[in-house]
Design a protein around this motif. Sequence first.
Motif, mmCIF file in Angstrom:
data_model
loop_
_atom_site.group_PDB
_atom_site.id
_atom_site.type_symbol
_atom_site.label_atom_id
_atom_site.label_comp_id
_atom_site.label_asym_id
_atom_site.label_seq_id
_atom_site.Cartn_x
_atom_site.Cartn_y
_atom_site.Cartn_z
ATOM 1 N N SER A 34 0.811 -1.214 0.000
ATOM 2 C CA SER A 34 0.000 0.000 0.000
ATOM 3 C C SER A 34 0.845 1.265 0.000
ATOM 4 O O SER A 34 0.343 2.342 -0.331
ATOM 5 N N LYS A 35 2.124 1.162 0.371
ATOM 6 C CA LYS A 35 2.980 2.345 0.473
ATOM 7 C C LYS A 35 4.113 2.324 -0.553
ATOM 8 O O LYS A 35 5.131 2.999 -0.369
ATOM 9 N N LEU A 38 5.176 5.671 -1.647
ATOM 10 C CA LEU A 38 5.623 6.602 -0.613
ATOM 11 C C LEU A 38 7.134 6.507 -0.478
ATOM 12 O O LEU A 38 7.686 5.447 -0.239
ATOM 13 N N TYR A 95 -3.084 5.067 3.938
ATOM 14 C CA TYR A 95 -2.699 5.925 2.821
ATOM 15 C C TYR A 95 -2.933 5.269 1.461
ATOM 16 O O TYR A 95 -2.579 5.848 0.425
ATOM 17 N N LEU A 99 -2.638 7.195 -2.276
ATOM 18 C CA LEU A 99 -1.509 6.770 -3.108
ATOM 19 C C LEU A 99 -1.958 5.940 -4.301
ATOM 20 O O LEU A 99 -1.129 5.357 -5.003
ATOM 21 N N GLY A 106 -2.953 -2.146 3.765
ATOM 22 C CA GLY A 106 -1.785 -1.878 4.595
ATOM 23 C C GLY A 106 -1.565 -2.941 5.654
ATOM 24 O O GLY A 106 -2.464 -3.703 6.001
ATOM 25 N N CYS A 114 6.914 3.040 8.738
ATOM 26 C CA CYS A 114 6.756 4.410 8.242
ATOM 27 C C CYS A 114 6.313 5.381 9.334
ATOM 28 O O CYS A 114 6.110 6.562 9.046
ATOM 29 N N ARG A 376 2.850 12.336 -2.134
ATOM 30 C CA ARG A 376 2.396 11.739 -3.388
ATOM 31 C C ARG A 376 2.860 12.554 -4.578
ATOM 32 O O ARG A 376 2.725 13.780 -4.600
#
Length: 421
Positions: A34-35, A38, A95, A99, A106, A114, A376
């Motif tokens: 999910s990140k 990032l 997030y 994103l 997540g 993070c 982002r």
Amino acid sequence: MADKLKPGDCRELREAITSAAASGTPLCVSAGGSKAGLGRPVGCETILDLSRLSGVTCYEPEELVFTAQAATPLTAVEETLESAGQEMRFEPADYGPILGVAAGTGTIGGVFACNISGPRRVKSGAARDFLLGAKAVNGRGELFKCGGRVMKNVTGYDLCKLLAGSFGTLAAMTEVTFKVLPRPAETQTIMIHGLDPPEAIAAMTEALQSPYEVYGAAHLPSTAASRSTVAAVRGADTSVTAVRLEGPAPSVRYCGGRLCDLLGAGREIARLGDEDSRAFWRELRDVMPFVPLAGRMIWRLSVTPSKAAETVREIAGTFDAEAIFDWGGGLVWLAIAEDASADSGTIAPNVRDADAVARIVRGAVAKAGGHALLLRASDAVRARVPVFHPLDVVAAGVTLRLKESFDPGRVLNPGRMYEGV
């Protein structure tokens, strides 16, 4: 290519990292994914997939301690806690949607890696403040354990705090132990309509400094408020300044009344009940009002609250920018188009690139004594523009030495936070 590990198999993880270090093969550490957007793009062809290292290891509600493997879905942790009337007080955000990833993907390890905290951060602290212990494998392929299952321990250096916020560049966490707390019996939100940012920050400061146990203070200008499924219904075409109260029902109702008296003189005020309050703060936590703004960079600014409005005004005077204020003004979410134009004439009309945006954003934030994270942006922008706030010489030296100690071969998420690290 992906190396997928068996459930709970730290031996296989150690072998995978040891082999990568020996061959000089960089690894992109991932679980839920999910990140992935990032941080700086990680130039790795090999993904070290931790997604099968999942499951609750130990949960003792009466002890307020939760242990889970790092790739346990955050939603599973939240559901388990909710069934026992408990929660993570640092209010971890999802997030994924901001994103461009599906919500609910997540993991609990990603939250701590993070150091992700939500609106309650202003009162309750950050994710790292709740991390009691962790197991991880460093870039040498060595398994280590830090911390424990109690708030106070003397087991050596507090490496947990170091791993939290390292974005997987020092070690791949396999298990985390953290503190949880009872879920508040009732939540209420005082909503003031029509304030401009300076007025809103003054009101939020007054609320946070009051004796009424405020657990969140945020301001959404009218454009952002119009995209909130809760705020838009309560006050169309106007800004919303929200103050959250939590706790036993009698206390919340009493404090809510007193806050209305304190903040409401000559102002339009509404009060949200428990269900609407939780929905509103979930939206804010996940920055949902900015999700529809495709093609915009999303910046996360940390500034002194008293300087937040001035900082945003300076940036918005140069670029088309939209803001949301959280943490009483100490956190500012800023949305700016990647091809931001200089309509105000304060810079040359042909200056449209992301580098110019970054210079102006970070210049304004520096005046306020803060720092800025580019949350982002497109891969091309994140590869060119520093995502994390540039480090001074001392901090850069410490960061480099830590990387050398934990991951001398630079195989774990190389360059995820800073180029060359």
